[in-house]
Design a protein around this motif. Structure first.
Motif, PDB file in Angstrom:
ATOM      1  N   GLY A   8      -2.252 -13.085   6.654  1.00 51.21           N
ATOM      2  CA  GLY A   8      -1.744 -12.250   5.571  1.00 51.21           C
ATOM      3  C   GLY A   8      -0.989 -11.039   6.102  1.00 51.21           C
ATOM      4  N   SER A   9      -0.315 -10.330   5.192  1.00 57.08           N
ATOM      5  CA  SER A   9       0.421  -9.142   5.607  1.00 57.08           C
ATOM      6  C   SER A   9       0.412  -8.086   4.507  1.00 57.08           C
ATOM      7  CB  SER A   9       1.863  -9.489   5.979  1.00 57.08           C
ATOM      8  OG  SER A   9       2.555  -9.970   4.846  1.00 57.08           O
ATOM      9  N   ILE A  10       0.640  -6.862   4.921  1.00 49.31           N
ATOM     10  CA  ILE A  10       0.777  -5.763   3.972  1.00 49.31           C
ATOM     11  C   ILE A  10       2.017  -4.953   4.346  1.00 49.31           C
ATOM     12  CG2 ILE A  10      -1.680  -5.589   3.436  1.00 49.31           C
ATOM     13  CD1 ILE A  10      -1.851  -3.154   5.211  1.00 49.31           C
ATOM     14  N   THR A  11       2.593  -4.317   3.348  1.00 48.32           N
ATOM     15  CA  THR A  11       3.680  -3.366   3.543  1.00 48.32           C
ATOM     16  C   THR A  11       3.130  -2.001   3.163  1.00 48.32           C
ATOM     17  OG1 THR A  11       5.387  -4.994   3.029  1.00 48.32           O
ATOM     18  CG2 THR A  11       5.991  -2.672   2.809  1.00 48.32           C
ATOM     19  N   VAL A  12       3.278  -1.049   4.066  1.00 50.18           N
ATOM     20  CA  VAL A  12       2.770   0.301   3.844  1.00 50.18           C
ATOM     21  C   VAL A  12       3.954   1.238   3.675  1.00 50.18           C
ATOM     22  CG1 VAL A  12       1.363   2.155   4.809  1.00 50.18           C
ATOM     23  CG2 VAL A  12       0.750  -0.226   5.273  1.00 50.18           C
ATOM     24  N   LEU A  13       3.885   2.096   2.660  1.00 51.01           N
ATOM     25  CA  LEU A  13       4.915   3.099   2.401  1.00 51.01           C
ATOM     26  C   LEU A  13       4.289   4.480   2.580  1.00 51.01           C
ATOM     27  CD1 LEU A  13       6.375   1.542  -0.870  1.00 51.01           C
ATOM     28  CD2 LEU A  13       7.182   1.206   1.487  1.00 51.01           C
ATOM     29  N   LEU A  14       4.880   5.279   3.486  1.00 45.84           N
ATOM     30  CA  LEU A  14       4.324   6.588   3.806  1.00 45.84           C
ATOM     31  C   LEU A  14       5.419   7.638   3.904  1.00 45.84           C
ATOM     32  CD1 LEU A  14       1.892   5.473   6.663  1.00 45.84           C
ATOM     33  CD2 LEU A  14       1.271   6.052   4.314  1.00 45.84           C
ATOM     34  N   ASP A  15       4.981   8.899   3.934  1.00 45.54           N
ATOM     35  CA  ASP A  15       5.898  10.021   4.077  1.00 45.54           C
ATOM     36  C   ASP A  15       6.187  10.367   5.532  1.00 45.54           C
ATOM     37  OD1 ASP A  15       6.074  10.468   1.279  1.00 45.54           O
ATOM     38  OD2 ASP A  15       4.156  11.514   1.339  1.00 45.54           O
ATOM     39  N   VAL A  47       0.872  -1.167   0.000  1.00 47.40           N
ATOM     40  CA  VAL A  47       0.000   0.000   0.000  1.00 47.40           C
ATOM     41  C   VAL A  47       0.912   1.221   0.000  1.00 47.40           C
ATOM     42  CG1 VAL A  47      -1.753   1.285   1.271  1.00 47.40           C
ATOM     43  CG2 VAL A  47      -1.814  -1.216   1.267  1.00 47.40           C
ATOM     44  N   ASP A  48       0.875   1.981  -1.081  1.00 54.63           N
ATOM     45  CA  ASP A  48       1.746   3.144  -1.235  1.00 54.63           C
ATOM     46  C   ASP A  48       0.938   4.417  -1.019  1.00 54.63           C
ATOM     47  OD1 ASP A  48       3.611   5.054  -1.891  1.00 54.63           O
ATOM     48  OD2 ASP A  48       4.240   4.069  -3.755  1.00 54.63           O
ATOM     49  N   GLY A  49       1.128   5.031   0.144  1.00 52.78           N
ATOM     50  CA  GLY A  49       0.413   6.257   0.470  1.00 52.78           C
ATOM     51  C   GLY A  49       1.282   7.490   0.360  1.00 52.78           C
ATOM     52  N   ARG A  50       2.456   7.357  -0.249  1.00 54.79           N
ATOM     53  CA  ARG A  50       3.358   8.509  -0.377  1.00 54.79           C
ATOM     54  C   ARG A  50       2.756   9.558  -1.301  1.00 54.79           C
ATOM     55  NH1 ARG A  50       8.527   5.340  -2.319  1.00 54.79           N
ATOM     56  NH2 ARG A  50       6.853   4.228  -3.361  1.00 54.79           N
ATOM     57  N   GLY A  51       2.925  10.801  -0.913  1.00 52.34           N
ATOM     58  CA  GLY A  51       2.466  11.914  -1.749  1.00 52.34           C
ATOM     59  C   GLY A  51       0.988  12.216  -1.634  1.00 52.34           C
ATOM     60  N   LEU A  52       0.272  11.481  -0.802  1.00 52.80           N
ATOM     61  CA  LEU A  52      -1.156  11.712  -0.624  1.00 52.80           C
ATOM     62  C   LEU A  52      -1.400  12.544   0.627  1.00 52.80           C
ATOM     63  CD1 LEU A  52      -2.504   8.123  -1.392  1.00 52.80           C
ATOM     64  CD2 LEU A  52      -2.343  10.076  -2.957  1.00 52.80           C
ATOM     65  N   GLU A  53      -2.446  13.334   0.589  1.00 52.16           N
ATOM     66  CA  GLU A  53      -2.815  14.151   1.741  1.00 52.16           C
ATOM     67  C   GLU A  53      -3.699  13.337   2.685  1.00 52.16           C
ATOM     68  OE1 GLU A  53      -1.892  17.311   2.590  1.00 52.16           O
ATOM     69  OE2 GLU A  53      -0.499  17.148   0.920  1.00 52.16           O
ATOM     70  N   PRO A  54      -3.541  13.557   4.004  1.00 52.94           N
ATOM     71  CA  PRO A  54      -4.431  12.896   4.959  1.00 52.94           C
ATOM     72  C   PRO A  54      -5.874  13.300   4.661  1.00 52.94           C
ATOM     73  CG  PRO A  54      -2.572  13.895   6.085  1.00 52.94           C
ATOM     74  CD  PRO A  54      -2.522  14.356   4.655  1.00 52.94           C
ATOM     75  N   PRO A  55      -6.818  12.418   4.801  1.00 46.06           N
ATOM     76  CA  PRO A  55      -6.735  11.077   5.380  1.00 46.06           C
ATOM     77  C   PRO A  55      -6.563   9.966   4.340  1.00 46.06           C
ATOM     78  CG  PRO A  55      -9.031  11.635   5.164  1.00 46.06           C
ATOM     79  CD  PRO A  55      -8.227  12.825   4.632  1.00 46.06           C
TER      80      PRO A  55
END
Length: 71
Positions: A30-37, A5-13
């Motif tokens: 199961g598992s997920i990898t989250v990428l954030l700023d 899940v790539d949330g980089r560059g997105l504004e909250p929420p």
């Protein structure tokens, strides 16, 4: 297989909403990898409350990478 899940560059929420949608579909084991700023402290509280295992690190490029595993 780990979902990313790539949330980089997105504004909250938006990043939070993407993670919550992914968690809703996450099968047991199961598992997920989250990428954030930035570190998502409210998300950590929810993960702890709901019994998800998680770990986080800040990569050399400044990206926050979070591994989340279903209970």
């Amino acid at each position: 297989m780990t979902q990313i899940v790539d949330g980089r560059g997105l504004e909250p929420p938006q990043p939070f909403e993407l993670v919550m949608e992914a968690l809703a579909d996450l099968p047991a084991g199961g598992s997920i990898t989250v990428l954030l700023d930035r570190m998502p402290h409210p998300l950590f509280r929810i993960l702890d409350r709901d019994g998800y295992r998680h770990s986080s690190r800040i990569r050399d490029d400044g990206v926050v990478e979070i591994e989340i595993a279903a209970p």
